[in-house]
Design a protein around this motif. Sequence first.
Motif, PDB file in Angstrom:
ATOM      1  N   LEU A 238       0.937  -1.202   0.050  1.00  0.00           N
ATOM      2  CA  LEU A 238      -0.056   0.136   0.000  1.00  0.00           C
ATOM      3  C   LEU A 238       0.939   1.194   0.140  1.00  0.00           C
ATOM      4  O   LEU A 238       2.019   1.327   0.615  1.00  0.00           O
ATOM      5  CB  LEU A 238      -1.081   0.121   1.278  1.00  0.00           C
ATOM      6  CG  LEU A 238      -1.908  -0.995   1.327  1.00  0.00           C
ATOM      7  CD1 LEU A 238      -2.603  -1.000   2.833  1.00  0.00           C
ATOM      8  CD2 LEU A 238      -2.976  -0.963   0.384  1.00  0.00           C
ATOM      9  N   ILE A 239       0.178   2.260  -0.837  1.00  0.00           N
ATOM     10  CA  ILE A 239       1.058   3.515  -0.638  1.00  0.00           C
ATOM     11  C   ILE A 239       0.667   4.263   0.572  1.00  0.00           C
ATOM     12  O   ILE A 239      -0.486   4.025   1.280  1.00  0.00           O
ATOM     13  CB  ILE A 239       0.842   4.473  -1.716  1.00  0.00           C
ATOM     14  CG1 ILE A 239      -0.785   4.819  -1.880  1.00  0.00           C
ATOM     15  CG2 ILE A 239       1.308   4.008  -3.068  1.00  0.00           C
ATOM     16  CD1 ILE A 239      -1.075   5.698  -3.032  1.00  0.00           C
ATOM     17  N   GLU A 240       1.555   5.152   1.149  1.00  0.00           N
ATOM     18  CA  GLU A 240       1.175   5.814   2.470  1.00  0.00           C
ATOM     19  C   GLU A 240      -0.107   6.351   2.574  1.00  0.00           C
ATOM     20  O   GLU A 240      -0.742   6.227   3.622  1.00  0.00           O
ATOM     21  CB  GLU A 240       2.102   6.738   2.900  1.00  0.00           C
ATOM     22  CG  GLU A 240       3.831   6.250   3.086  1.00  0.00           C
ATOM     23  CD  GLU A 240       3.805   4.994   4.049  1.00  0.00           C
ATOM     24  OE1 GLU A 240       3.196   5.204   5.041  1.00  0.00           O
ATOM     25  OE2 GLU A 240       4.126   3.870   3.635  1.00  0.00           O
ATOM     26  N   SER A 241      -0.512   7.263   1.641  1.00  0.00           N
ATOM     27  CA  SER A 241      -1.783   7.739   1.741  1.00  0.00           C
ATOM     28  C   SER A 241      -3.134   6.713   1.866  1.00  0.00           C
ATOM     29  O   SER A 241      -4.033   7.144   2.579  1.00  0.00           O
ATOM     30  CB  SER A 241      -2.152   8.806   0.515  1.00  0.00           C
ATOM     31  OG  SER A 241      -2.053   7.990  -0.658  1.00  0.00           O
ATOM     32  N   ASP A 242      -2.873   5.783   1.295  1.00  0.00           N
ATOM     33  CA  ASP A 242      -4.052   4.648   1.273  1.00  0.00           C
ATOM     34  C   ASP A 242      -3.947   4.166   2.755  1.00  0.00           C
ATOM     35  O   ASP A 242      -4.916   3.522   3.168  1.00  0.00           O
ATOM     36  CB  ASP A 242      -3.778   3.621   0.330  1.00  0.00           C
ATOM     37  CG  ASP A 242      -4.140   4.032  -1.008  1.00  0.00           C
ATOM     38  OD1 ASP A 242      -4.668   5.141  -1.217  1.00  0.00           O
ATOM     39  OD2 ASP A 242      -4.244   3.138  -2.188  1.00  0.00           O
ATOM     40  N   LYS A 243      -2.745   3.940   3.197  1.00  0.00           N
ATOM     41  CA  LYS A 243      -2.782   3.310   4.686  1.00  0.00           C
ATOM     42  C   LYS A 243      -3.407   4.326   5.641  1.00  0.00           C
ATOM     43  O   LYS A 243      -4.232   3.728   6.535  1.00  0.00           O
ATOM     44  CB  LYS A 243      -1.133   3.274   5.168  1.00  0.00           C
ATOM     45  CG  LYS A 243      -0.574   2.154   4.148  1.00  0.00           C
ATOM     46  CD  LYS A 243       0.972   2.250   4.904  1.00  0.00           C
ATOM     47  CE  LYS A 243       1.928   1.053   4.124  1.00  0.00           C
ATOM     48  NZ  LYS A 243       3.175   1.027   4.494  1.00  0.00           N
TER      49      LYS A 243
END
Length: 284
Positions: A238-243
């Motif tokens: 996952l990319i950080e913003s999705d996390k």
Amino acid sequence: MRLAEGRRFATQFNGMIYSFISFARAGEATAEMASVTKPGKLAELDPKNLDRVITVENKLLGAVPWRGGTLGLELGLFSVKSVNLMSPILDYVTRVSEAGGISFVGKIKPFLPLITEGLDLIAGQTQNVAIEVALDADLTLVQSEYIAIVACKRGQIAPADVTLDPADRQLLVKGKPLKDGYCVLSLRATPEKADYGEIPELASAYTNFRDEMKSGKRKNAEEAKQALRVAIYTSPDLIESDKDRLVALNEKEFNRIFTGGPIGGHDVAPPPETLYGLKLYGSW
């Protein structure tokens, strides 16, 4: 892709595509993904009717977080003679590749030796296997793009003269269909990972969280929520913003369940059955 009209085999054969991709992952060693595919449209081809473009939508790798740096790519299009020895081997390696999946690095890792060794076994049968065209390169990507590999001599075609037909994606040279064999690869940037709900460790942690919320035991649900939070923030898929968004959605679901009354009542619906129900990317 297009298979050249001149053939090495007088009998029927299968088309085989091999790919090996390596890329950096945050906090982990370089990831490696391999696949051997035998698309249905390339199976049991008649060598007398090959002067045409074959359109195959075959995903070599799902959406993964791009950390920058080098993307290692090996891509090859092969012809494999349909004989008693080769066909079962090709079928087996293809099944192994499919079982490994194409979106999650952890899932494919145990299958890598079987896939690469299977390819070595197939490619070593030089009387029954012919390579059409191949690429072995380290790429630095800055945008979505198409890459074409063409079975022709260097300098025979000016890259500026090559375009892609929007209707069937065949290659054109000065507006006319290219006669050489070729393969076209699409590398696409996307802000979404549509299969986020199938990331194994997240799916398992969410199932536990959901079940604890259904039980109505707040303390157990809080512990399960924390375990899911850890799984989300440590996931390299996952990319950080999705996390951040996914953690917030789970927090919201927890608060909805434990402040709105008993589950199953008129005011509170049960939690979604899967992680997809949290709708990370909006209404869909």
